[in-house]
Design an enzyme around this catalytic site. Structure first.
Site, PDB file in Angstrom:
ATOM      1  N   TYR A 281       0.818  -1.215   0.000  1.00 43.06           N
ATOM      2  CA  TYR A 281       0.000   0.000   0.000  1.00 43.06           C
ATOM      3  C   TYR A 281       0.854   1.268   0.000  1.00 43.06           C
ATOM      4  O   TYR A 281       0.322   2.367   0.065  1.00 43.06           O
ATOM      5  CB  TYR A 281      -0.966  -0.015   1.181  1.00 43.06           C
ATOM      6  CG  TYR A 281      -1.939  -1.172   1.136  1.00 43.06           C
ATOM      7  CD1 TYR A 281      -3.016  -1.150   0.258  1.00 43.06           C
ATOM      8  CD2 TYR A 281      -1.765  -2.295   1.938  1.00 43.06           C
ATOM      9  CE1 TYR A 281      -3.900  -2.223   0.183  1.00 43.06           C
ATOM     10  CE2 TYR A 281      -2.646  -3.376   1.869  1.00 43.06           C
ATOM     11  CZ  TYR A 281      -3.713  -3.327   0.997  1.00 43.06           C
ATOM     12  OH  TYR A 281      -4.578  -4.379   0.916  1.00 43.06           O
TER      13      TYR A 281
ATOM     14  N   TYR B  15     -11.617  -1.100  -0.116  1.00 45.07           N
ATOM     15  CA  TYR B  15     -11.622  -0.634   1.278  1.00 45.07           C
ATOM     16  C   TYR B  15     -10.291   0.031   1.616  1.00 45.07           C
ATOM     17  O   TYR B  15     -10.169   0.681   2.663  1.00 45.07           O
ATOM     18  CB  TYR B  15     -11.918  -1.802   2.219  1.00 45.07           C
ATOM     19  CG  TYR B  15     -10.715  -2.564   2.709  1.00 45.07           C
ATOM     20  CD1 TYR B  15     -10.065  -3.489   1.907  1.00 45.07           C
ATOM     21  CD2 TYR B  15     -10.205  -2.351   3.992  1.00 45.07           C
ATOM     22  CE1 TYR B  15      -8.956  -4.182   2.360  1.00 45.07           C
ATOM     23  CE2 TYR B  15      -9.090  -3.039   4.449  1.00 45.07           C
ATOM     24  CZ  TYR B  15      -8.475  -3.953   3.618  1.00 45.07           C
ATOM     25  OH  TYR B  15      -7.370  -4.624   4.072  1.00 45.07           O
ATOM     26  N   ARG B  16      -9.281  -0.082   0.713  1.00 48.24           N
ATOM     27  CA  ARG B  16      -7.912   0.325   1.039  1.00 48.24           C
ATOM     28  C   ARG B  16      -7.130   0.218  -0.254  1.00 48.24           C
ATOM     29  O   ARG B  16      -7.383  -0.665  -1.048  1.00 48.24           O
ATOM     30  CB  ARG B  16      -7.374  -0.673   2.064  1.00 48.24           C
ATOM     31  CG  ARG B  16      -5.992  -0.469   2.608  1.00 48.24           C
ATOM     32  CD  ARG B  16      -5.693  -1.648   3.521  1.00 48.24           C
ATOM     33  NE  ARG B  16      -4.472  -1.495   4.286  1.00 48.24           N
ATOM     34  CZ  ARG B  16      -3.925  -2.449   5.029  1.00 48.24           C
ATOM     35  NH1 ARG B  16      -4.512  -3.619   5.118  1.00 48.24           N
ATOM     36  NH2 ARG B  16      -2.809  -2.241   5.699  1.00 48.24           N
TER      37      ARG B  16
END
Lengths: 521, 521
Positions: free
Chosen positions: B91, B464-465
């Site tokens: 991420y 969601y991310r």
């Protein structure tokens, strides 16, 4: 002839113009400004007849109408006080905090959309617990509600005030999943996955992408919730549990310490409440049947009450919901924790799917029975809630009880207290019952309330919810770093609502436009 | 010689002045601006070597220092990118979204305060899962963590990115209870009950009085979290469960539909994940042991992998934590749901208090094993996560799998997917593995990722991310009412952070000062 109530700083003619503009949106019949209308939006459980008076009400039918109404309100600087159904008894009912506010009555908005595959519902603010219950019953939808003791209010409004119920879904605010909100500038926002148009997961996943805002709109004045997603409990295969009675005030300590680890480890998933003898007596009888003297009820009367209802000084009920083997095992584990302890009496409860459903809040059936307690003193009855949050710890619970009980006695009030055990915290709910027609009692209640808040604040226990009359008093106790939370709340308030038209003063949050209205707490 | 990276619009001399001012707060040794320092704050799993480059880092030791730092940053317009430990692999790791940002490295802040009576902890951002695990072990404190598969990151940072774990406490963000936050203007706020100075309930009751803000600081850029309260699981009396293997891709449908009602009714309280054969193969072997051709692995290789590890096309693990009778009963109920179904094989797991604890994430023990999968392709390995949120429904899960699998094949990628079943939603986690030294593959990954987002958005599934590279792309899919959520986010952002110095661009939230930096999504 009564005096017409106006919003602060608004002339009668400007107010009339605003009303005409509101009527252009909702129709004349939904602008409610007669004396009778205003009377309907009073807090009829309150101890004051001169505070918290509405200038009237406007009742929209849709989010689109609300978007237009807030823009008119901003133009004319008319503060709006949104209510869902206005049944928030003990906390202000339908009345606005700031006198002269126009009540935004959302009770016409009653749409219900149940997702039977995913066990969720999307409700508008006007949907009451009875409405939703009947909706499910009529369609044979196997979903259970969690209802508060007095269930005549709004499903959405209750969750927005952090109201609680009896089942494993009883922490209503934590079961919110996705909101639709009209912002003070008329924008329309959907939170969580609802921020993606048409997302099938709006009611399924709470957080969405980035910061999550559902709890921003709870107990606050940042927007008007027009739809709320909520999770519902699938009808369990079984419901099991038991009620226990305890003989002595001091039993509170070991009972709390017995239940606490079972709450923390998840064996017990609903929040049991340890409450005293007045809980039953005040609902089923009135005070004058027992005693006609001033001052708190003496021990002899307490004895008589307990004998008549065959109850303890304290009682507790625990319940388990789920597959038969699991509720049986859980019940066994919790029963074992009480083995060898001084339990006065025990009553078991068991239900299996297919049997007639108990008509009680334990089975998610709406009820208004507990509301009877307002008649305890006779006259026009009222009550106000005092509910500090404290650790779940027997020793602390007992000293909180002893300190509070001494105050009840000092002010001549009858003790009506309970300790509701959350997963990690305890809420010490006190229901202060009074007779509005007894001015001496009203004065005592005010002093009593301030004493309770001061005592709790000394222990650093803060209230989770309070009556509109005490919002500034309670907000003031949240004092870390010279009220840093208030600064954050009000910075956001002023950014989102520059004219301060939405519920000024709610939870102690005052927009710049009305900051001089804050009580000197 | 490398080019010095500067914050947008900041001259080299102004930057130097700012660094001196920062050094005045934290000391010279904690202002990190050599080439080597900057290298350390790169996203070494990323597919680009020219994006997301830090101008350096500053590493404070306390909230008080941070309060001073943000004021200097505002004065010099230096954007700060807070990281906890910078291990957010897949991420963006430690790298800032906006090149030229100065990383605010919080890894020195490592205080741990455990409340053994109430099963909670208060951690600073630098506390890793291993730190907290060892802290508990050394003191024999009977509390279990929930850890993510790769547990080398920060406890606080993981919860702030909505990371997940394996136990019933696996939805980490939902176990947050109270934050301390430095605001962009240097103010210091405590949320929930922490808003009352010295309240013993800060880590016990989430909501406090009025609006609740914990989730405002999750996946966002409104403040710097300096302390986080979290609930921990009391060591259970028993841990039970089983792992199942399934033979066919199509088994996904009935498996989802079998588990879904057991998640919704609370019988199963952790989120089981249904994942494919590559989960094991990529951790324990590398691709070249199996296949040396381009394109996705053919069925014959998949067969060989499954044979070697004796696994299904899909596998699932379920676990129960609690009193012995309750986990036994729950396991029985869930086992029964699988009776008569085409299960390839089953392996049981059972543990009782007092036995040696399994060294796995199921028992809350930190691990870094799954991290090995980055080596699958050889070279400098990397991975990026693609994780849309969808309803928990077998038919929809199967078609999501089929659609995604076709894309993997189209782009010649090896399928690494799982479906994690939440209480109401499912997260379809895809781990896209690649070799940074293969420029063709990097290009394919980029196109592949865009195709996945487009496909999901057509179904109205939102992520969601996401990786910092894709935050604008994903934020753009949250499009209700012409991006109403973005308007709300950015109105609050500009009110709280007028100079836009805190993590500009995080989750697609751009302050006015940097709005021209938004990608054209």
């Amino acid at each position: 002839m009564t005096v017409k109530i106006l919003p602060p700083g608004v002339t009668a003619s400007a107010f009339d113009q605003a009303l005409k503009a509101f009527a252009g949106i909702v129709g004349d019949e939904w602008v409610l400004v007669t004396d009778q209308d205003r009377e309907a939006y009073r807090d009829f459980f309150s101890f004051s007849d001169t505070h918290h008076l509405a200038s009237g009400a406007v009742a929209p039918a849709s989010a689109e109408q609300i978007r237009a109404l807030v823009q008119i309100a901003a133009q004319y600087r008319i503060p709006l006080w949104p209510i869902s159904r206005g049944k928030n008894l003990g906390y202000g009912a339908a009345a606005p905090l700031l006198s002269g506010s126009l009540v935004l009555d959302l009770s016409r908005m009653k749409k219900i959309e149940v997702d039977v595959e995913n066990d969720t519902v999307l409700v508008e603010p006007g949907v009451g617990f009875y409405d939703l219950y009947h909706h499910l019953q009529e369609r044979n939808i196997p979903l259970w509600l969690s209802v508060p003791g007095n269930s005549w209010g709004s499903v959405c409004g209750n969750a927005l005030d952090r109201g609680v119920g009896y089942t494993t879904y009883g922490d209503h605010t934590s079961r919110i999943c996705g909101l639709e909100v009209v912002m003070p500038d008329g924008d329309l926002v959907r939170t969580g996955m609802g921020a993606m148009a048409g997302a099938p997961t709006w009611q399924l996943y709470r957080y969405g992408f980035g910061p999550a805002w559902d709890q921003m709109f709870v107990q606050s004045n940042f927007g008007i919730v027009t739809k709320m997603g909520l999770w519902l409990m699938p009808e369990p295969e079984s419901l099991r549990g038991f009620d226990l009675e305890f003989d002595k005030p001091e039993d509170l300590e070991w009972v709390v310490d017995t239940v606490a680890p079972l709450r923390r480890d998840g064996t017990l998933q609903q929040s049991p409440s340890i409450g005293n003898w007045l809980r039953q007596a005040a609902v089923l009888t009135t005070r004058k049947e027992w005693y006609d003297q001033p001052g708190a009820l003496p021990d002899s009367v307490i004895e008589a009450i307990r004998k008549r209802f065959n109850i303890g000084w304290w009682s507790i009920s625990v319940r388990f919901y789920g597959p038969d083997e699991v509720t049986a095992a859980s019940e066994k584990v919790v029963s074992r924790a009480f083995e060898g302890r001084p339990v006065l009496s025990r009553k078991d409860a068991v239900w299996h799917r297919g049997q007639p459903r108990e008509q009680s809040a334990w089975a998610g059936v709406p009820t208004t029975m507990p509301l009877q307690n307002a008649n305890w003193h006779g006259g026009r009855g009222g009550h106000v809630g005092f509910s500090p949050v404290m650790p779940t710890n027997g020793r602390l619970a007992l000293s909180q009880f002893q300190r509070t009980y001494a105050r009840y006695n000092e002010f001549g009030m009858d003790y009506h207290g309970s300790f509701a055990l959350g997963e990690r915290h305890t809420t010490n709910v006190n229901q202060v019952l009074f007779n509005k027609d007894d001015p001496q009692m009203l004065k005592r209640v005010q002093q009593f309330f301030h004493a309770l808040v001061n005592d709790a604040t000394r222990e650093r226990y803060g209230e989770y919810r309070t009556h509109i009359e005490y919002m500034d008093l309670v907000a003031d106790t949240y004092d870390f770093n010279h009220h840093a939370l208030r600064r954050l709340n009000e910075k956001i308030k002023n950014a989102l609502d520059p004219h301060g038209i939405l519920a000024p003063g709610k939870s102690g949050i005052w927009p710049a436009a009305y900051s001089k209205e804050r009580s000197d707490a």
